[in-house]
Scaffold this motif. Structure first.
Motif, PDB file in Angstrom:
ATOM      1  N   HIS A  21       2.149   4.895   0.946  1.00  0.00           N
ATOM      2  CA  HIS A  21       2.299   5.502   2.260  1.00  0.00           C
ATOM      3  C   HIS A  21       1.881   6.961   2.188  1.00  0.00           C
ATOM      4  O   HIS A  21       2.218   7.677   1.245  1.00  0.00           O
ATOM      5  N   ASN A  22       1.140   7.417   3.183  1.00  0.00           N
ATOM      6  CA  ASN A  22       0.686   8.810   3.204  1.00  0.00           C
ATOM      7  C   ASN A  22       1.885   9.757   3.187  1.00  0.00           C
ATOM      8  O   ASN A  22       2.906   9.503   3.811  1.00  0.00           O
ATOM      9  N   GLY A  23       1.729  10.861   2.466  1.00  0.00           N
ATOM     10  CA  GLY A  23       2.760  11.884   2.454  1.00  0.00           C
ATOM     11  C   GLY A  23       3.780  11.740   1.345  1.00  0.00           C
ATOM     12  O   GLY A  23       4.707  12.550   1.261  1.00  0.00           O
ATOM     13  N   GLU A  24       3.624  10.738   0.485  1.00  0.00           N
ATOM     14  CA  GLU A  24       4.602  10.530  -0.578  1.00  0.00           C
ATOM     15  C   GLU A  24       4.130  11.077  -1.926  1.00  0.00           C
ATOM     16  O   GLU A  24       4.835  10.943  -2.925  1.00  0.00           O
ATOM     17  N   SER A  32       0.836  -1.195   0.000  1.00  0.00           N
ATOM     18  CA  SER A  32       0.000   0.000   0.000  1.00  0.00           C
ATOM     19  C   SER A  32       0.870   1.244   0.000  1.00  0.00           C
ATOM     20  O   SER A  32       1.931   1.288   0.632  1.00  0.00           O
ATOM     21  N   SER A  55       3.990   8.012  -4.689  1.00  0.00           N
ATOM     22  CA  SER A  55       3.672   7.030  -3.653  1.00  0.00           C
ATOM     23  C   SER A  55       3.638   5.602  -4.178  1.00  0.00           C
ATOM     24  O   SER A  55       4.145   4.683  -3.519  1.00  0.00           O
TER      25      SER A  55
END
Length: 506
Positions: free
Chosen positions: A332-335, A330, A339
């Protein structure tokens, strides 16, 4: 305008976790993402050097004779779009051991793509992640020849991840000579991981594509002449990465990780999906067999990048390799826009064994160990026959700080017992795929681990690079010799060992 990248322009990897940088005003259609694969240990080195008598700490073995070659992505120009490591121009680094001395040279693989970019002075490819605006650039995705490499038929062959056109390099000078042509074959395309059988000198190869036949398998003789090639019947486009071979069989891969051909046709992009409800299939074909001779074995759904070795025991064919049950983690948040690429490059895999019974059709499979490792190599003298040892790279998971693909230690496995030896490269030091280098004149009568393991490391604190030489029988004692490289060597993909008898002409 030459937009060659410079390490000094970029912060370290740990400082680059997503975000957009400024536009390139000279080419308004180009934008840049703050990409960790262009920073720190991944930042390209555009220098091409030739150096001899490199400094050595420790003692080089007198019977270490040959060359360690490593390939990898090394963009010559600032990428135009959302850079993926598969887009980086291939650069080969050669570390030559002879008569107790070490030499080094590195050269770009002079592909058709890089020739076009040298002429223009900037990047002309949209890259594998696009956007695919062919009104601006009709060049298409670059075949960078940056993935694997091996010596065959007197040359050094370089290959690309997505079944590209192989190139032939002079193993002594690393100068690109031409496409690597197999005499008698009507097209060039080969997968990234075709295999040379050291016992016979034959090349066992496959390729794949988006139109039928979705896979071809073949054999070429030691001189580079095609001996045999057949189509393999698959139900649609696949993305196999490797094959294995025993003395009598080649093991083909039909993996449930593939793209939708309709999406490719409509949007000119591959959207990969891991189909957890479809079994992984491995096909055993006699080395010179027909497509109709393939016997398929259904296994637990997985993806496999790299095979360690295969051999036969009575009715059983055994394959050791690294297995992934999560080839598309999955995002990753913030990429941000990167991502999915960052998630794909974060490799989750472990040492695994499959057993196929050619008489009953039975399959037995299971873990050898659960440590996250990959880029696995074995003694090439023992390829195709029973072997015991494999040399892997330890890869930290995301929760262990593995934001990007990085190798933090060398692992030697005893695949009979599942036990392992480890050598940690050190804080902030990242390795390369390690190769097994048999002692000069060695053959299969010697102990399987009677030789050396060689890898190349870069220290992200000093930006120094070293080639490390280990006694294969005891890697836990650390390197017996450490060779100072003349410049920083970026992180890369695959490596190979060539014995001196195969490359040195005098």
């Amino acid at each position: 305008m030459n937009q060659a990248l410079n390490l000094r322009e970029y912060p370290t990897t740990d400082q680059c976790i997503g975000g957009v940088t400024q536009f390139d005003d000279t080419q308004p259609w180009i934008y840049q993402i703050d990409n960790p694969y262009l920073h720190g240990v991944y930042a390209p080195t555009t220098q091409e050097l030739t150096e001899s008598q490199l400094p050595v700490t420790g003692e080089l073995p007198a019977d270490l004779d040959g060359a360690y070659f490593r390939n990898g992505p090394n963009p010559l120009h600032q990428p135009g779009n959302r850079y993926h490591p598969f887009d980086g121009d291939g650069m080969v680094h050669g570390v030559y051991f002879r008569d107790g001395e070490v030499a080094y040279r590195n050269r770009y693989v002079d592909t058709v793509a890089i020739a076009g970019e040298r002429e223009r002075g900037s990047s002309i490819s949209p890259g594998v992640m696009g956007p695919f605006d062919y009104s601006v650039s009709e060049f298409g995705i670059k075949d960078t020849s940056n993935t694997d490499l091996f010596c065959y038929a007197g040359g050094l062959m370089t290959l690309w991840y997505n079944a590209g056109h192989p190139y032939r390099l002079d193993p002594n000078t690393l100068e690109t000579q031409s496409y690597f042509e197999l005499e008698g074959r009507n097209h060039r395309r080969l997968s990234a991981h075709s295999k040379v059988d050291w016992a016979t000198g034959e090349l066992l190869f496959f390729d794949y594509g988006d139109e039928p036949p979705y896979m071809n398998y073949g054999v070429a003789d030691p001189s580079g002449k095609l001996k045999h090639e057949v189509a393999i019947d698959l139900s649609g486009p696949r993305l196999p990465h490797d094959i294995g071979f025993s003395q009598n069989y080649t093991i083909l891969h039909d993996l449930p990780f593939f793209h939708d051909p309709e999406v490719l046709r409509k949007h000119k992009m591959r959207v990969l999906t891991f189909h957890r409800d479809i079994p992984t299939r491995f096909g055993l074909i006699p080395r010179h067999g027909q497509g109709s001779d393939v016997r398929w074995f259904d296994c637990e759904p997985c993806y496999i990048l790299h095979v360690s070795n295969c051999w036969e025991e009575g009715d059983w064919v055994i394959m050791d390799g690294c297995r992934s049950v999560n080839p598309m983690p999955s995002a990753h948040n913030g990429e941000g826009e990167l991502s999915h690429m960052l998630a794909y490059m974060r490799l989750e895999a472990n040492n695994y064994r499959w057993r196929f019974n050619v008489r009953t059709g039975e399959v037995r499979e299971g873990d050898i160990d659960d440590l996250n490792t990959e880029f696995n190599k074995t003694n090439p003298l023992f390829h195709g026959i029973k072997s015991r040892y494999a040399y892997h790279q330890r890869i930290p998971l995301l929760e262990e700080g593995g934001h990007t693909l990085r190798f933090t230690g060398l692992v030697k496995y005893d695949n009979e017992t599942g036990s392992r030896q480890e050598w940690d490269y050190g804080k902030g030091v990242y390795g390369s795929e390690a190769v097994f280098a048999p002692r000069k004149g060695a053959d299969r009568t010697r102990a399987e681990d009677d030789g050396y393991v060689i890898t190349l490391v870069t220290d992200s604190q000093s930006w120094e690079s070293h080639t490390l030489v280990f006694e294969a029988s005891d890697i836990a004692q650390g390197p017996i010799a450490r060779v100072q490289m003349p410049h920083r060597v970026p992180a890369g993909f695959h490596a190979t060992w060539a014995p001196g008898s195969a490359i040195f002409t005098s």
